[in-house]
Design an enzyme around this catalytic site. Structure first.
Site, PDB file in Angstrom:
ATOM      1  N   LEU A  69     -27.786  23.082  43.903  1.00  0.00           N
ATOM      2  CA  LEU A  69     -28.462  21.896  43.383  1.00  0.00           C
ATOM      3  C   LEU A  69     -29.669  21.555  44.236  1.00  0.00           C
ATOM      4  CD1 LEU A  69     -28.181  19.250  41.501  1.00  0.00           C
ATOM      5  CD2 LEU A  69     -27.085  18.243  43.504  1.00  0.00           C
ATOM      6  N   CYS A  70     -30.773  21.209  43.585  1.00  0.00           N
ATOM      7  CA  CYS A  70     -31.941  20.667  44.288  1.00  0.00           C
ATOM      8  C   CYS A  70     -32.500  19.524  43.447  1.00  0.00           C
ATOM      9  CB  CYS A  70     -32.974  21.753  44.586  1.00  0.00           C
ATOM     10  SG  CYS A  70     -33.808  22.442  43.136  1.00  0.00           S
ATOM     11  N   HIS A  71     -33.797  19.264  43.542  1.00  0.00           N
ATOM     12  CA  HIS A  71     -34.395  18.150  42.805  1.00  0.00           C
ATOM     13  C   HIS A  71     -34.554  18.464  41.322  1.00  0.00           C
ATOM     14  CE1 HIS A  71     -37.860  15.004  42.447  1.00  0.00           C
ATOM     15  NE2 HIS A  71     -36.747  14.591  41.896  1.00  0.00           N
ATOM     16  N   ILE A  98     -30.926  17.419  40.469  1.00  0.00           N
ATOM     17  CA  ILE A  98     -30.371  16.072  40.538  1.00  0.00           C
ATOM     18  C   ILE A  98     -31.103  15.123  39.592  1.00  0.00           C
ATOM     19  CG2 ILE A  98     -31.733  15.171  42.462  1.00  0.00           C
ATOM     20  CD1 ILE A  98     -28.798  14.098  43.414  1.00  0.00           C
TER      21      ILE A  98
END
Length: 112
Positions: A69-71, A98
């Site tokens: 998961l990242c931005h 996210i």
């Protein structure tokens, strides 16, 4: 090929391995984690910034199911590919990161 899993489908992706432990690997920077983070429900949350992954890969168990998961999903896709190339078999990228998590799955997570 790296699975692309929408936030709403993540629990089902993790559940494909039954009760086996699952990890959500958050590869964002510490300031991003302070801004917005997910609450682990049925999985462990591990935070290692993307640039630290090569040096800290031994902290991850290649036998576990790991979703990155990242931005928005680009950094986590790169980390997922790196892990896949280094012997990790059950890897996914959280599509949309996210930001999508907040928009599609849990509006209590701040968007930035």
């Amino acid at each position: 090929m790296i699975d692309q899993v929408r936030p709403a489908d993540l629990a089902a992706w993790f559940a494909q391995e039954g009760d086996a432990p699952a990890v959500l690997l958050d590869v964002r920077e510490p300031w991003e984690l302070q801004t917005a983070s997910v609450t682990p429900q049925g999985f462990a949350l591990v935070a290692i910034p993307m640039n630290e992954i090569p040096a800290r890969v031994a902290e991850l168990d290649p036998g576990l199911r790991i979703a990155c998961l990242c931005h928005h999903g680009a950094r986590s896709q790169r980390v997922a590919a790196f892990l896949s190339q280094n012997g990790f078999a059950d890897i996914a990228n959280v599509a949309g990161g996210i930001d999508a998590w907040s928009a599609q799955h849990d509006a209590s997570v701040p968007r930035y």
